[in-house]
Design an enzyme around this catalytic site. Sequence first.
Site, PDB file in Angstrom:
ATOM      1  N   LYS A 111      56.492 -25.123 -11.373  1.00 40.81           N
ATOM      2  CA  LYS A 111      55.909 -25.711 -12.697  1.00 40.81           C
ATOM      3  C   LYS A 111      56.418 -27.005 -13.113  1.00 40.81           C
ATOM      4  CE  LYS A 111      53.657 -21.040 -13.407  1.00 40.81           C
ATOM      5  NZ  LYS A 111      53.378 -20.190 -14.179  1.00 40.81           N
ATOM      6  N   LYS A 194      50.054 -19.062  -3.285  1.00 34.65           N
ATOM      7  CA  LYS A 194      49.413 -17.598  -3.736  1.00 34.65           C
ATOM      8  C   LYS A 194      48.406 -17.684  -4.858  1.00 34.65           C
ATOM      9  CE  LYS A 194      51.961 -17.200  -8.189  1.00 34.65           C
ATOM     10  NZ  LYS A 194      52.255 -16.337  -9.216  1.00 34.65           N
ATOM     11  N   LYS A 197      46.338 -18.186 -11.419  1.00 33.37           N
ATOM     12  CA  LYS A 197      45.320 -18.346 -12.626  1.00 33.37           C
ATOM     13  C   LYS A 197      45.075 -19.919 -12.843  1.00 33.37           C
ATOM     14  CE  LYS A 197      47.212 -14.489 -15.408  1.00 33.37           C
ATOM     15  NZ  LYS A 197      48.796 -14.843 -15.893  1.00 33.37           N
TER      16      LYS A 197
HETATM   17  N1  AQP Z   1      48.858 -13.712  -6.170  1.00 33.93           N
HETATM   18  C1  AQP Z   1      49.509 -12.652  -6.538  1.00 33.93           C
HETATM   19  N2  AQP Z   1      49.631 -11.887  -5.730  1.00 33.93           N
HETATM   20  C2  AQP Z   1      50.273 -10.622  -6.087  1.00 33.93           C
HETATM   21  N3  AQP Z   1      50.677 -10.364  -7.594  1.00 33.93           N
HETATM   22  C3  AQP Z   1      50.550 -11.314  -8.413  1.00 33.93           C
HETATM   23  N4  AQP Z   1      50.799 -11.592  -9.837  1.00 33.93           N
HETATM   24  C4  AQP Z   1      50.498 -12.700  -9.850  1.00 33.93           C
HETATM   25  N5  AQP Z   1      49.934 -13.422  -9.110  1.00 33.93           N
HETATM   26  C5  AQP Z   1      49.896 -12.695  -8.044  1.00 33.93           C
HETATM   27  C6  AQP Z   1      51.543 -10.538 -10.709  1.00 33.93           C
HETATM   28  O1  AQP Z   1      50.809 -10.271 -11.867  1.00 33.93           O
HETATM   29  C7  AQP Z   1      51.833 -10.215 -12.736  1.00 33.93           C
HETATM   30  C8  AQP Z   1      51.503 -11.025 -13.914  1.00 33.93           C
HETATM   31  O2  AQP Z   1      51.670 -12.519 -13.707  1.00 33.93           O
HETATM   32  P1  AQP Z   1      51.878 -13.544 -14.789  1.00 33.93           P
HETATM   33  O3  AQP Z   1      50.314 -13.446 -15.470  1.00 33.93           O
HETATM   34  O4  AQP Z   1      52.742 -13.227 -15.719  1.00 33.93           O
HETATM   35  O5  AQP Z   1      52.172 -14.818 -14.210  1.00 33.93           O
HETATM   36  P2  AQP Z   1      52.192 -15.503 -12.979  1.00 33.93           P
HETATM   37  O6  AQP Z   1      52.859 -14.626 -11.948  1.00 33.93           O
HETATM   38  O7  AQP Z   1      52.712 -16.699 -13.115  1.00 33.93           O
HETATM   39  O8  AQP Z   1      50.363 -15.509 -12.582  1.00 33.93           O
HETATM   40  P3  AQP Z   1      49.762 -16.645 -12.150  1.00 33.93           P
HETATM   41  O9  AQP Z   1      48.401 -15.992 -11.593  1.00 33.93           O
HETATM   42  O10 AQP Z   1      50.290 -16.993 -10.740  1.00 33.93           O
HETATM   43  O11 AQP Z   1      49.549 -17.471 -13.105  1.00 33.93           O
HETATM   44  P4  AQP Z   1      50.140 -19.087 -13.240  1.00 33.93           P
HETATM   45  O12 AQP Z   1      48.928 -19.782 -12.496  1.00 33.93           O
HETATM   46  O13 AQP Z   1      50.034 -19.465 -14.674  1.00 33.93           O
HETATM   47  O14 AQP Z   1      51.622 -19.177 -12.651  1.00 33.93           O
HETATM   48  C9  AQP Z   1      53.056 -10.239 -12.332  1.00 33.93           C
HETATM   49  O15 AQP Z   1      53.459  -8.762 -12.025  1.00 33.93           O
HETATM   50  C10 AQP Z   1      52.932 -11.094 -10.835  1.00 33.93           C
HETATM   51  O16 AQP Z   1      54.041 -10.970  -9.967  1.00 33.93           O
END
Ligand code: AQP
Length: 332
Positions: A111, A194, A197
Amino acid sequence: MNRIFSGVQPTGNLHLGNYLGAIRNWVDLQGDYDCIFCIVDLHALTLPQDRELLRAHTREVTAAYLAAGIDPEKCIIFNQSAVPGHSELAWLFACITPLGWLNRMTQFKEKAGKRRDNAGLGLYAYPVLMAADILLYKATHVPVGEDQKQHLELARDIAGAFNRQFGTDYFPLPEPQILGQAARVMSLRDGTAKMSKSDASDYSRINMTDDADTIALKIRKARTDPEPLPETVEGLQGRAEADNLVGIFAALTRTSRADVLGRFGGAMFSEFKDALAAVAVDALGPIASEMQRLVAEPGYVDGVLRRGAERAGEIAHSHLSEIHRIVGLLRP
Ligand code: AQP
């Protein structure tokens, strides 16, 4: 009863990975554990947010929890900033966490990217706040997607460091629960990244709020290779996009990759994608409509969060009193 804590950041674009990797598993676990599900808005602040959108996304994530089937009578649902104990315990943990542990965290490196020196202290300390989220409630289990495994290991290390330093066994060492066929849902545009968001392309993910036509279009456009689907799971090796789509199908239908290939082995992607779109629409369609209904009722959603914050706050307050005593802080 064992206690679960988990959360999602209110940063918009909730997607199929968040659902299959996290939220759906929580629905399955709520009968067997004492569950606390948080909307981790303080974590969202580790990157810049628009204040109106942050509030809207906080309600949207709450609506997603409820629409997916989390029962606010059985579980505590609240937003992190409504219980100040999270920040306080994060400070106490920051004081015992060696920098070397944080330097290993891959999410910070991803990040912060090349602008590491300009990244905020909050982004760096994110896993310390996450440890505080979990341990404030003495949670024993944390259901998350695979991407959060490293942070969970750090939470265990911090719990162990606290216990050792203060000669206590106060904190349990929380266990990660990485469940199901879709612990890691990958981008529809690149099977090695992965689903996320923050991906600039909306075609990389299926959003929990997408309508049926959008879901079908995104799946039709999903990157694949020119070969038909293999007959066996071994045949998915080296075919990241095929593996991802088969894994999503298996997760959505609660079967295995082998079952999916038993049905579609030898088929062309066009046929498989039509079937995948149908199961994705079946699973997500009712949740999307319920989310829409709930988002239109902010009074109800806020009421759920308020009640949740009261219940979470009581536990946090009582644990913090004990933690103050252990650490040697005076409460006159
Ligand atoms: N691609 C994924 N596959 C499986 N699990 C996922 N999680 C996120 N992406 C995947 C799980 O969702 C929960 C919440 O995640 P979060 O919102 O706290 O943050 P994150 O993991 O950083 O999600 P993103 O979508 O990838 O956001 P950005 O793009 O902002 O970094 C967690 O349990 C996570 O494991």
